[in-house]
Design an enzyme around this catalytic site. Sequence first.
Site, PDB file in Angstrom:
ATOM      1  N   HIS A 178       0.826  -1.211   0.000  1.00 51.02           N
ATOM      2  CA  HIS A 178       0.000   0.000   0.000  1.00 51.02           C
ATOM      3  C   HIS A 178       0.870   1.275   0.000  1.00 51.02           C
ATOM      4  O   HIS A 178       0.666   2.177  -0.782  1.00 51.02           O
ATOM      5  CB  HIS A 178      -0.884   0.026   1.250  1.00 51.02           C
ATOM      6  CG  HIS A 178      -1.785  -1.162   1.398  1.00 51.02           C
ATOM      7  ND1 HIS A 178      -2.944  -1.340   0.675  1.00 51.02           N
ATOM      8  CD2 HIS A 178      -1.691  -2.243   2.214  1.00 51.02           C
ATOM      9  CE1 HIS A 178      -3.527  -2.470   1.039  1.00 51.02           C
ATOM     10  NE2 HIS A 178      -2.795  -3.040   1.966  1.00 51.02           N
TER      11      HIS A 178
HETATM   12  O1  RIB Z   1      -4.599   0.203   4.866  1.00 47.34           O
HETATM   13  C1  RIB Z   1      -3.211   0.118   4.605  1.00 47.34           C
HETATM   14  C2  RIB Z   1      -2.461   1.132   5.410  1.00 47.34           C
HETATM   15  O2  RIB Z   1      -2.633   0.873   6.800  1.00 47.34           O
HETATM   16  C3  RIB Z   1      -0.939   1.065   5.191  1.00 47.34           C
HETATM   17  O3  RIB Z   1      -0.388   2.336   5.394  1.00 47.34           O
HETATM   18  C4  RIB Z   1      -0.482   0.113   6.263  1.00 47.34           C
HETATM   19  O4  RIB Z   1       0.885   0.342   6.650  1.00 47.34           O
HETATM   20  C5  RIB Z   1      -1.393   0.498   7.384  1.00 47.34           C
HETATM   21  O5  RIB Z   1      -0.819   1.624   8.037  1.00 47.34           O
END
Ligand code: RIB
Length: 306
Positions: free
Chosen positions: A239
Amino acid sequence: MENCPIILDTDPGIDDAVALAVLNYYCPERVRLILTSYGNISVEKTTRNAQTLRALLGWEVPVVKGSVRPENNRYEEAAHIHGADGLGGLRLEAPMELGEAEDGDFLQRVRDRICTLGLVEYITLGPLTNLAALLRRFPEVRPCIARVVCMGGGFGVGNVTQWAEFNIHCDAESADFVFAELPEIALIPLNITNKVAFDLEQIAEMTQPDTPLCRAMGQILRMNYHACVNYGEKGSTMHDSAAVLYAIFPELFETERCGVRVDCGERYGETLREESRRNVILPREAQISALLERIAEAIRRPEKNF
Ligand code: RIB
Ligand code: CA
């Protein structure tokens, strides 16, 4: 934006760790401060992890410890995805001088850094608690933030509830405030980031070089792969790397403009389009294979032998 100094706001976290490696590989000199946050794990652990990653990457950049919790105090950690320590139980092969993290009035420290730099790109990879608190206490930084790049949100998709994504769900009120407050925000949502995932074969291939970085990344990515798949994701989902890659290679994304607001009630943390505003750059599509290749290269980094 390509030469604008970066303030990185992060909650490492395995996918944050890979995003740090991506920034360190492609534009190490742009990142002028790493501000940690509670989120995936406690801020004590995310700060320690940021120091560990800084040492592993051989990176001279200040680490500043940020917010301990959201004002509304309702968040839950994501140890099931990142491990109890936030880095999949990573054990460094040799003791490393991790350096110090600054503790204390972090908002004043970040405000001073931003005002000295004059103009920054502020990248958020965790909750928006730090940024909202900074804008409320020091409105003078608002014109110094040329753009926010935020990993967060999802439209018709969530990963904490069916409609809320983790970073926004940690502190919906702060996210709603930030999305209304700033003139330019690139929001990289789950609709894009869920597709940026490695399988075990790709992880083995890209961590094949016998370097401390590849060995560390191989360990944490294999753990993350199994945790993510157990949680219904495609693989080890990057992500945060997808978000930082927007700041480095925006041409890999096809975007539109709209406004975004956040539900702070029944569907807490849901991100919704707000057509009365057009301050949000929202990717519709991205070149997923190219993003994965850019991440793999940042880990292999043949010419930099750490
Ligand atoms: O939903 C994904 C996000 O939430 C990413 O930034 C992961 O590291 C968590 O922080
Ligand atoms: Ca994160």
